[in-house]
Design an enzyme around this catalytic site. Structure first.
Site, PDB file in Angstrom:
ATOM      1  CE  LYS A 270      22.666  50.208 106.393  1.00 19.79           C
ATOM      2  NZ  LYS A 270      23.144  51.043 107.528  1.00 19.79           N
ATOM      3  CG  MET A 271      13.128  51.417 103.803  1.00 18.87           C
ATOM      4  SD  MET A 271      12.150  50.072 104.482  1.00 18.87           S
ATOM      5  CE  MET A 271      12.536  50.226 106.238  1.00 18.87           C
TER       6      MET A 271
END
Lengths: 296, 296, 296, 296
Positions: A270-271
């Site tokens: 997600k990052m």
């Protein structure tokens, strides 16, 4: 490693000077400067789509204008039904109040609902009822939550977050809209025999498409909850974020998404590993105005 | 006023003895006993409908059986899509893992998703895909979230929360289901051109009706978020709760619903003035097994 | 990596069974089991000296007997003056009270001092005065804080922490004793013209010698404050700890010693790299009885 | 009750304008304005003695100049030995550092001690040793902690908190001085056979006299710990405070003094019933510069 340099207060200093001064300090102070730097960078990066997620009762706390200001640089806005309900309440001319500390039982007798140290008259629900009764035929034309929220923004008389998103065509997502005063108003009409057909999953396509088609993604999370998680999952199945700011006071130890530090998102994709991000442990009503004022 | 009596540890003591021993202690200890007492009372009160709201990643933390145990005495269950997704993952034969502390970038390379100190293989999403692909025609027959969740419970092969709710016909509400792995699976089918029509507001009628028609209401909140708020609003417009237990580590000061103490609900009419309730400030994976084991 | 196994509640289960059951769970639950395991191991390790640091108002909360139980396996005890004052108050026959929530101004009128949800009659100070007036000539013979505290333990009529430490010859260190009710009693005598000569630094030799001469060190921190730091610094300049348990709800982000996780001690040499340690984020009145009862 | 007014960010706004803007906001924002107002009022009230208590590692975090600024309006200063040791370290020419996140075991190998996100070279202790060896004969002339701290302030070469207190003759109290690097230096000399005679209780007279003889008292607590408690107990037995500001992130629920809200002091007589006071839940490195800059 760079030496810590003490923060120095000057007469009549500007917020930008104070935040610049915090840059070489430790603990939370240096993170405020870092958040301002990252915010400015993601706002100025033409390839970056900015996802703003806002939980918590920000409108009753007087954060409406700060959010509207952030919307100038926001591409996707995700929030709770509560924030939108309180925004609509103010757009309909009602108010939130500061006041003396009162017993909850006394407040109940006076018809005041408490949100920590802010109060709201319970009769605002009558005002909401009228607005929904009047405009329901328009709302019936909507088929997903984003459309419904823009329609509310279009039809509500006053300014605010909903109006701004409608005017600027910023998509607002609110997956748990049923869980709010707006949801209750919809339910009231349904209970009275009216029909409305809002799809529970339809908005997912739009937010995931955004995350897929953007070159870079930046995230700003005010609190956690559904707004954070909904953005996080759209990033997981596209590409991770390049920039991130999270402001929350929730703990990581009980394991919920709201308290999870941004770096946990790296494991999920997600990052991005090389992303620039910072976690701010602070009441957002203190940290966010400070971070934003430093770059405006 | 009663004198504080010190907690005394005995050899081989039972959990019920320990919790009884905490009764006359201060701070959090005495509240654990009080929570056990209130839980027992609301479970035994034949006139009381029990609303259980569960946020946080309880299934990955190994709290599945504790929740299933609570469901024996629950009338309405509200939770996050995340908890249900993790429950489904286990019901499909996949697992969550404990392990050594690892860097998130290393976890990402190994295909492991981190939830604080618990790990999940990212390839569980393949297992989820298969299940949804196989059963989607059944899911298409559902028209609201509660029906869809029961259908998943019916069709999933293994035991768990979803299966239990389906078997016992306990309504599960999950207003933000789109915001979860289950939501992503639905989206995947829609993106592939399939149709499904789940109404975003339809469940509200059922939960509000429950709150209206019950003689008394009891609430148990594990974490805050949408599960707490969705129950709270159903109580606001019917009658308040008579019993309440909240377990959270969120702070009240930033003003969000998740950290709000139960007594704030009195001002809104969500909690009755004379209700018996207690707020537990504790990681639920510690407090909840202790509270429950004392009364089983 | 091992699969998470769900906690299961059984009828009439023992605390040891519950804690054993938490072993393969995530978040805080598994840490409780780990803390029990480490506590047992350090207590059974004949080469290990156990340093127990206790901050917070543990005695008013009803934790006196739990601490006395821990003292069975403790070599060095460090605590706050507040805990010792409250212990002495109970040893002199006075009590702490549980009670209804009352306004602080009302409590003040009634002569009740509040410690979160515990109350104490303000007139206990009269009882303390009498005890110090009566025994001051004995206290004047002491030259450091440890001697003074043993003397109080010897002369006080009832049982408790002070009495236990004196009987078992467990050194009690309390660097900030002036900062407590006991300090106020000493000050009262000095203000009345009496002399006493207690050295502020004399105790350091004894605690540092302990840390130097032991083969291994184990630490248990209930809260942070002076007790934690005083033990930490004695370890820094001898050798680090081999075992560690910390129970606190303080945050790490504001940078204080009380909220610092145990692993930070590795950088300082206060904790050995290969040490076995665990940080528990929990109200100690909940976690500590659970951890201890599981191994007694 | 007054309506909440939203905070509005303007281009190049001053800190005083931002804080004025927060005045009619809820949650933490409005409390920042209230803290600025109370701070200004207590500083301008000629009858008021200001007691400043500072715990936490404020100097390593770059808060030295902010504290020196506060000392302009402070009558009594109470802090931890840690803060004074770090102040002395900087006054002797050593530094604290910001840097990349590193593993504690790696830091240990590099001789770096970690304080959350700030680092210090372990060899600063050599510099400290030299200073104490050189000046010990002067320190031996001191008989209480306040005298010793002024002497260190007088003899240390650089500026800082100790130097400022000595120059301005502001009493510094530090009841747990043994529990610090300065304490370790004293212990080192004692271990080498030197003598020093610092009384553990002697300072109490001076601080309690201050509280007795003042017309009004104002308190500012940055963190809790010994500094807060030592001021609180001096107020308990004289008269309560008229003004109060507390900045902490500690929780009230575990019952310790550090997390207790200021109003609890009313029951003890440490705070007057009609006092003006505010509790700020915030990292002090963020809140304190903001509060102070607004009034300078």
């Amino acid at each position: 490693m760079k030496p810590v340099k003490a923060i120095k207060i000057n007469k009549n200093m500007k917020v930008s000077e104070l935040v610049e001064n915090m840059k070489e300090a430790g603990f939370g102070a240096g993170k405020i400067t870092e958040a301002s730097r990252i915010m400015k960078k993601m706002f100025n990066d033409k390839e970056c789509k900015v996802f703003l997620g806002v939980a918590g009762a920000m409108v009753p706390a007087g954060m409406k204008e700060v959010i509207i200001d952030l919307l100038n640089d926001t591409d996707i806005f995700v929030t709770t039904g509560a924030n939108l309900t309180h925004d609509l309440i103010e757009a309909l001319g009602e108010k939130h109040y500061q006041g003396e500390d009162m017993e909850d039982s006394e407040l109940h007798k006076k018809g005041l609902d408490r949100i920590y140290n802010v109060y709201m008259k319970n009769k605002v629900y009558v005002t909401l009822e009228k607005f929904f009764e009047l405009n329901f035929s328009e709302f019936q034309k909507c088929s997903n939550i984003r459309e419904l929220l823009w329609k509310i923004g279009e039809l509500c008389p006053g300014n605010g977050i909903l109006k701004t998103c409608w005017k600027k065509k910023i998509p607002i997502f609110c997956p748990a809209l049923a869980d709010s005063g707006i949801g209750l108003m919809i339910w009231g009409r349904i209970a009275a025999g009216k029909k409305i057909n809002i799809d529970a999953f339809d908005d997912m396509k739009e937010i995931i498409d955004f995350a897929w088609t953007s070159k870079k993604n930046g995230i700003i999370y005010i609190g956690g909850g559904t707004p954070k998680n909904f953005i996080q999952q759209s990033l997981q199945f596209s590409k991770g974020a390049d920039y991130g700011i999270q402001i929350t006071t929730d703990r990581a130890e009980p394991g919920g998404s709201s308290g999870a530090p941004l770096k946990e998102g790296i494991s999920w994709g997600k990052m991005k590993e090389k992303a620039e991000f910072v976690d701010i442990f602070c009441d957002a009503t203190i940290a966010l105005p400070l971070i934003l004022a430093a770059i405006r």
